[in-house]
Design an enzyme around this catalytic site. Sequence first.
Site, short mmCIF file in Angstrom:
data_model
loop_
_atom_site.label_atom_id
_atom_site.label_comp_id
_atom_site.label_asym_id
_atom_site.label_seq_id
_atom_site.Cartn_x
_atom_site.Cartn_y
_atom_site.Cartn_z
CG ASP A 71 63.63 -23.61 -4.86
OD1 ASP A 71 62.42 -23.57 -5.12
OD2 ASP A 71 64.10 -23.31 -3.75
CD GLU A 155 58.90 -22.78 -7.95
OE1 GLU A 155 57.87 -23.35 -7.57
OE2 GLU A 155 59.77 -22.36 -7.17
CB CYS A 208 58.45 -37.22 -2.90
SG CYS A 208 59.84 -38.38 -2.94
CB CYS A 211 58.05 -41.93 -4.97
SG CYS A 211 57.27 -41.03 -3.61
CB CYS A 226 59.21 -39.14 0.69
SG CYS A 226 57.89 -39.94 -0.24
CB CYS A 228 59.74 -43.38 -1.65
SG CYS A 228 60.62 -41.82 -1.89
CG ASP A 235 65.57 -24.25 -0.65
OD1 ASP A 235 64.33 -24.21 -0.52
OD2 ASP A 235 66.35 -23.53 0.00
ZN LIG Z 1 58.93 -40.32 -2.21
#
Ligand SMILES: [Zn+2]
Length: 283
Positions: A71, A155, A208, A211, A226, A228, A235
């Site tokens: 990244d 990217e 995320c 998940c 998140c 989860c 980053d």
């Molecule tokens: Zn998650």
Amino acid sequence: MNASSHAVQVLGKTVKLPRCGVVRMREELRFAGRVLGATVSRTADGWYVALAVETEERLKAAEDRGAVGVDLGIRTLATFSDGSGAPALKPHRAEHKRIVRLSRSLSCKQKGSANRAKAKAKLARLHLRIANVRKDALHKLTTTLATKYSTIGIEDLNVSGMLKNGRLARAIADAGFFEFRRQLEYKAAMTGAQVIVIDRFYPSSKTCSGCGAIHAITLSERVIECGCGLKMDRDLNAAINIRRQALAQHSVERKALADASATVKPASVKQKKSALHRNVQAA
Ligand SMILES: [Zn+2]
């Protein structure tokens, strides 16, 4: 000026050039091999000699053959999916004030005067030094990537779009994204590593990595949280997603290749291969 091999001789910190004679150099030649020729240039008041050397030295093949996602950012130049990376690279910003000061002093010097020439040379030297610092850091980063990993996901930054945003423009130019990709691609070709440019629209920062849920994360949020239970530096989270996406694209490409070689005569496979490779790079 180009000189042919028999005319150029390097001995320690000196180089013998046709017409110039023996000239001292700031450093010794770093490569062993036959000198093929020399090109002399002048930048910012300094003289430079570029020596073409025929050498056996090259980058070693990628070490662990593992995959990495990278990244690229402004706060941190590069974050790798394994948690390592490279710190920010903003020499321009750090020296911006000096540039402004020197430019101002240049503009109030009388045209054609010796003082103006001096100020101009000073500014040019500063620009060159900044460019060299940046180039050096990028070379270290791209060499690390190309020699350590066999699959490198990056990217496809829509840099031209981002450059329209004036405030971001300088920071991005500083970070040297264009140069990063150029160096990485030619070094990867030397080590046998593969650079996979992931889909431009893949939301690497918003997903995320635990998940797969998508979050509305703003540029100022440095941590992704998140439901989860994942809580991670944005980053690093993006780098992990980039690695996963690169591997996914890589396997799609391999499957397409396998299908192509099953149905196409061997002679055509090679063509198909390069066409597919281009598609993946452009995606
Ligand atoms: Zn998650």
